[in-house]
Every structure is written in structure tokens, then in C-alpha cells.
Design a protein around this motif. Sequence first.
Motif, short mmCIF file in Angstrom:
data_model
loop_
_atom_site.label_atom_id
_atom_site.label_comp_id
_atom_site.label_asym_id
_atom_site.label_seq_id
_atom_site.Cartn_x
_atom_site.Cartn_y
_atom_site.Cartn_z
N TYR A 78 -14.91 -18.97 -9.42
CA TYR A 78 -16.35 -19.20 -9.33
C TYR A 78 -16.77 -20.21 -8.25
N PRO A 79 -16.19 -21.43 -8.21
CA PRO A 79 -16.68 -22.39 -7.21
C PRO A 79 -16.45 -21.92 -5.78
N LYS A 80 -15.33 -21.22 -5.54
CA LYS A 80 -15.06 -20.70 -4.21
C LYS A 80 -16.03 -19.58 -3.85
N VAL A 81 -16.27 -18.68 -4.82
CA VAL A 81 -17.22 -17.59 -4.58
C VAL A 81 -18.61 -18.15 -4.30
N LYS A 82 -19.02 -19.12 -5.09
CA LYS A 82 -20.34 -19.73 -4.91
C LYS A 82 -20.47 -20.35 -3.52
N SER A 83 -19.44 -21.07 -3.09
CA SER A 83 -19.45 -21.70 -1.77
C SER A 83 -19.51 -20.67 -0.66
N ILE A 84 -18.71 -19.62 -0.79
CA ILE A 84 -18.68 -18.56 0.23
C ILE A 84 -20.03 -17.86 0.31
N VAL A 85 -20.59 -17.50 -0.85
CA VAL A 85 -21.88 -16.80 -0.87
C VAL A 85 -22.97 -17.68 -0.27
N ASN A 86 -22.94 -18.96 -0.56
CA ASN A 86 -23.93 -19.87 0.02
C ASN A 86 -23.77 -19.97 1.54
N ASP A 87 -22.52 -20.05 2.00
CA ASP A 87 -22.26 -20.18 3.43
C ASP A 87 -22.59 -18.91 4.21
N TYR A 88 -22.44 -17.76 3.56
CA TYR A 88 -22.68 -16.48 4.23
C TYR A 88 -24.01 -15.85 3.82
N ALA A 89 -24.89 -16.64 3.22
CA ALA A 89 -26.14 -16.10 2.68
C ALA A 89 -27.00 -15.40 3.72
N SER A 90 -26.91 -15.82 4.96
CA SER A 90 -27.72 -15.22 6.02
C SER A 90 -27.01 -14.04 6.70
N LYS A 91 -25.81 -13.70 6.18
CA LYS A 91 -25.02 -12.66 6.84
C LYS A 91 -24.66 -11.49 5.93
N ILE A 92 -24.41 -11.76 4.65
CA ILE A 92 -23.90 -10.72 3.75
C ILE A 92 -24.81 -10.53 2.54
N ASP A 205 -4.41 -8.00 -3.19
CA ASP A 205 -4.02 -9.05 -4.13
C ASP A 205 -3.92 -10.42 -3.47
N GLU A 206 -3.48 -10.45 -2.22
CA GLU A 206 -3.33 -11.72 -1.52
C GLU A 206 -4.68 -12.40 -1.34
N VAL A 207 -5.69 -11.61 -0.97
CA VAL A 207 -7.02 -12.17 -0.78
C VAL A 207 -7.59 -12.61 -2.13
N SER A 208 -7.40 -11.79 -3.16
CA SER A 208 -7.88 -12.16 -4.50
C SER A 208 -7.23 -13.46 -4.97
N SER A 209 -5.94 -13.60 -4.73
CA SER A 209 -5.23 -14.80 -5.15
C SER A 209 -5.77 -16.03 -4.45
N SER A 210 -6.19 -15.86 -3.19
CA SER A 210 -6.72 -17.02 -2.46
C SER A 210 -8.04 -17.48 -3.04
N VAL A 211 -8.78 -16.56 -3.65
CA VAL A 211 -10.05 -16.93 -4.27
C VAL A 211 -9.81 -17.58 -5.62
N ILE A 212 -8.81 -17.09 -6.34
CA ILE A 212 -8.55 -17.61 -7.69
C ILE A 212 -7.83 -18.96 -7.64
N SER A 213 -6.73 -19.01 -6.90
CA SER A 213 -5.90 -20.21 -6.93
C SER A 213 -5.82 -20.96 -5.61
N GLY A 214 -6.45 -20.42 -4.57
CA GLY A 214 -6.42 -21.08 -3.27
C GLY A 214 -7.78 -21.60 -2.87
N ASP A 215 -8.01 -21.66 -1.56
CA ASP A 215 -9.28 -22.20 -1.07
C ASP A 215 -10.30 -21.12 -0.70
N GLY A 216 -9.92 -19.86 -0.88
CA GLY A 216 -10.84 -18.77 -0.58
C GLY A 216 -10.92 -18.40 0.87
N SER A 217 -10.09 -19.02 1.71
CA SER A 217 -10.18 -18.77 3.16
C SER A 217 -9.85 -17.32 3.51
N ALA A 218 -8.98 -16.69 2.75
CA ALA A 218 -8.62 -15.29 3.04
C ALA A 218 -9.82 -14.37 2.84
#
Length: 229
Positions: A78-92, A205-218
Motif C-alpha cells: 500500500y505505501p509504495k502504491v500510494k507513493s507511485i500513484v501520487n508521483d505519476y498522477a499526471s501521467k497514468i 513476479d519480480e515486479v510484484s515482489s518489489s512492490v510488496i517487499s522492496g521499494d517499488g522501483s521495478a
Amino acid sequence: MSKKTWIIFAAICIVLLGGLIVLSRKDQANVSSIDPNEIQPASASSGNIADHVKGLTDSKVVLIEYGDFQCPYCGQAYPKVKSIVNDYASKITFVFRNYPLASLHANARSAAAAAEAAGLQGKYWEMYNKLYETQNEWENASTDERTNKFVAYATAIGVANIDKFKTDMAGNDVNKKINFDFALGNKQKVTGTPSFFINGTKIDDEVSSSVISGDGSALRKALDSALNK
């Protein structure tokens, strides 16, 4: 037991099994003619509740998450998704759909109902945030306890009509919306949460894992790649 008794017993079991199958299917939404990759408008099948969208409404890149509010992995993401969505709000375009795994998470469907009921009063994303941020407060709550907590959250985020909120939580429209989202997830072969799709393609799975347990950069890289195509 005599042969006749066995026949009667077997017939009763068949009738009961048939009834259970009918009951299990009666609330399932028919999405056979619907493209789950498209943003869904309000319709009779979805309880007249449209997809919940953040960011641009007409972006060429659509990120869809199928999530379960009680799922611990969704909570970690959740916190990574929230941050990504906020950062990309004008693009996606970001869409969140309900995929409560009720057999694993007893309070997941009620939490989804709370979010949808808040949404009917213009407070969907506020409740979405609140549910994830307080997941440890209600995940193991009893039926009465969780309802009291969801009502308290609704009050805290400014839902105006609490009586309507409580009625809507148990109402048919909200039930239809959750079933509709779940059916779309099944159509896209979702097997667990969180599941993410970019323009209809499930991320690996690699990208999903980065969102769950990593920094979401993938996931950020995947979105950048889609935007640059």
C-alpha cells in the motif's frame, strides 16, 4: 441401511448439493461481454458504481490493482502504491478493484463494503487509505467490532450520513460492485493479491515482489517503459 433408504439419501444429497451450487453462483456477475482492461462505467451489473480511478482519466497507461484490504501483502504494498500513484498522477490512470479472499480473510469483504459505502458519499479514497493504514486494528475483529470500527473510520474521514453508510455497507448495490470486481479479476486470471496489470498485461513476479517487499522501483520502471512506448 436398505437400498431404498440409500437411494432416498443419495437423492437428498444431490438436491442439497445442487442448491448449494445455485446459491454459490447466484451472486456471481456475468462479465463475459466485458473487457476488464477498460475502465468500467457505472452499470446495473456493478450496482451502478463505476471503477474507482486516480490520476488521469484518459492516460495511455492504465495501472489496475486487484486488492484485498485485509491481505497483509496488500498492506505492505500500500505505501509504495500510494507513493507511485501520487508521483505519476499526471501521467497514468490508476484503478483499484476489490478482490477479497474471504476464505482466508474473514473481514476482507466487509472492509471492501465499507470502502464502497464511503464511496457512495464521495469518500472512497479516504476510506481506502484508512483501511490500509489501520489494517492491524480490524483484521482480527469480530463482526460487531469491525462494524463499529468501520463506522468510526467513516465518521473520522467525514462521511456525512452515517446511517446511510451503514445501510449501504449491507446493501445490494455495494454487494454487486464487489462481485463485479471479483468477476473481472477472475476473467483476468487473478489468483492472489495484490495483482497488478499495466494496460491489460499482468506484471511479473519480480515486479510484484518489489512492490510488496522492496521499494517499488521495478514498478516505476515498468510504468516508465509503458509511457515511453
